[in-house]
Scaffold this active site. Structure first.
Site, PDB file in Angstrom:
ATOM      1  N   LYS A   1       0.869  -1.285  -0.024  1.00 49.10           N
ATOM      2  CA  LYS A   1      -0.111   0.155   0.029  1.00 49.10           C
ATOM      3  C   LYS A   1       0.702   1.345  -0.018  1.00 49.10           C
ATOM      4  CE  LYS A   1      -3.666  -2.399   1.863  1.00 49.10           C
ATOM      5  NZ  LYS A   1      -4.459  -2.908   3.313  1.00 49.10           N
TER       6      LYS A   1
ATOM      7  N   GLN B   1      -4.828  -1.535   9.520  1.00 48.58           N
ATOM      8  CA  GLN B   1      -4.667  -3.138   8.787  1.00 48.58           C
ATOM      9  C   GLN B   1      -5.187  -3.999   9.821  1.00 48.58           C
ATOM     10  OE1 GLN B   1      -3.480  -3.511   5.812  1.00 48.58           O
ATOM     11  NE2 GLN B   1      -3.837  -5.507   5.847  1.00 48.58           N
TER      12      GLN B   1
ATOM     13  N   ASP C   1     -11.242   3.288   4.104  1.00 50.94           N
ATOM     14  CA  ASP C   1     -11.419   2.076   3.746  1.00 50.94           C
ATOM     15  C   ASP C   1     -12.920   1.784   3.795  1.00 50.94           C
ATOM     16  OD1 ASP C   1      -9.733  -0.023   3.546  1.00 50.94           O
ATOM     17  OD2 ASP C   1      -9.158  -0.377   5.452  1.00 50.94           O
TER      18      ASP C   1
END
Ligand code: NAP
Length: 348
Positions: free
Chosen positions: A54, A98, A121
């Site tokens: 990422k 994460q 997200d």
């Protein structure tokens, strides 16, 4: 498309190219670029690889990347302090935690603490709630399901009025995928682990679109597929393969060869949905950066109040406040550490 195989890598490359152009435009206009902060807790190798990917992807499109790497032993207060620091940092426009988090940390509390305006997200309850409601739009949509929709759209696969089945109902893939298909006027059915297999097969066989997200290797067989249907295969499952040096290979939730023979369009694994997830994350971050830089972020007063109420639950309890020093010391220390940890190219 190559024949009836959807080229996820090519669509993802196009989205990255569009995102890089948007970032360059923002830099030229405002002298600033969008920033993404990635929080990782613990030493899981797979999570560390995803985070590295990422960060690298951010650099490639010109997005500034920030990082906080916390040890497995980090407390929930420490993780929340890092999130709070990134919420307050004006150079950070997107925050990603994460998953999975270590078991002693409440995932809901951490995801709910991310500012809804930086929730790239799309997992914040307010964003999911807006996705579910008619007439509302979330600020962000979860990356993998949105990636599935973009693949359908860019391949010219009609959605409105079509029958769609989502196999799986997780918070991060199946459930938001079903909400998205519903928002685009598909007639949606969700099957899950409690659906008898024969029934799942019969329901899938009626579908014009199947999104397979069950994490079950090759669950969807050729006999499950209506001729000409589109299959978006989210699954990534390792299976033994002695011909590979690693001893395994990745397969999807659909049996590729069988389904390809019947489907009108199908994504491969790897090379289908996978590359889309990061591409959409970058696009979400660039859109967030644009909202902040243009001052266009819009969150209603009521929702702000709601968010504050939620955050209030995360604040230290009376008992903790009776001896606040350890909590405050941890929070300030970690927050300062996180701010200092700005990740730059080549450092990781
Ligand atoms: P998950 O949290 O384990 O959820 C799996 C879902 O599938 C659950 O809703 C479960 O039902 C359902 N399910 C399990 N067995 C089933 C069966 N036999 N028939 C029908 N439904 C069944 O998994 P996830 O996070 O959603 O991920 C799904 C897959 O996508 C995994 O292979 C994962 O690695 C992959 N993935 C890929 C990407 C990418 O970028 N390519 C991103 C995320 C995930 P219940 O709700 O009843 O338990």
């Amino acid at each position: 498309m190559n024949g009836n195989v959807i080229d996820g890598k090519a669509v993802a490359a196009k989205i990255r190219e569009e995102t890089a152009a948007k970032v360059a435009e923002l830099k030229a206009k405002y002298g600033k670029v969008p920033g993404l902060a990635v929080v990782i807790v613990g030493e899981r190798k797979d999570s560390q690889t995803y985070v590295r990917m990422k960060k690298k992807a951010c650099e490639e499109v010109g997005i500034a990347s920030f990082g906080a790497d916390l040890p497995e032993s980090a407390t929930q207060a420490e993780v929340l302090a890092v999130v709070a620091a990134f919420n307050a940092n004006p150079d950070v426009h997107g925050i990603l935690v994460q998953l999975p988090l270590p078991k002693h940390i409440d995932e809901q509390a951490v995801l709910g603490a991310i500012s809804v305006e930086k929730d790239v997200d799309g997992f914040h309850p307010l964003n999911i709630g807006r996705l579910a409601m008619k007439g509302r739009e979330p600020l962000f949509t979860p990356c993998t399901p949105l990636g599935c929709m973009v693949l359908l759209e860019r391949c010219g696969i009609p959605i409105k009025g079509r029958r769609a089945v989502v196999v799986g109902r997780s918070n991060i893939v199946g459930m938001p995928a079903a909400l998205l298909l519903n928002k685009r006027d598909a007639t949606v059915t969700v099957v899950h682990s409690a659906t008898p297999k024969a029934e799942a097969e019969a329901i899938c066989r009626q579908a014009d679109i199947i999104i397979a997200a069950a994490g079950q290797a090759q669950l969807v067989r050729g006999s499950w597929v209506k001729p000409g249907a589109a299959i978006i295969d989210v699954g990534t499952n390792p299976i033994d393969d002695k011909t590979k040096a690693s001893g395994y290979r990745l397969v999807g939730d659909a049996h590729f060869d069988e389904c390809k023979a019947v489907a009108g369009a199908i994504t491969p694994v790897p090379g289908g949905v996978g590359p889309m997830t990061i591409a959409i994350l970058l696009r979400n971050t660039a859109e967030s950066g644009e909202r902040f830089l243009t001052g266009a972020v819009k969150v209603s007063g009521a929702e702000k109040k709601q968010e504050r109420k939620g955050l209030a639950k995360l604040l230290p309890t009376r008992e903790q406040l009776a001896s606040p020093l350890p909590v405050l010391a941890a929070a300030v220390g970690v927050a300062a550490g996180a701010v200092l940890q700005r990740a730059t190219a080549g450092r990781r």
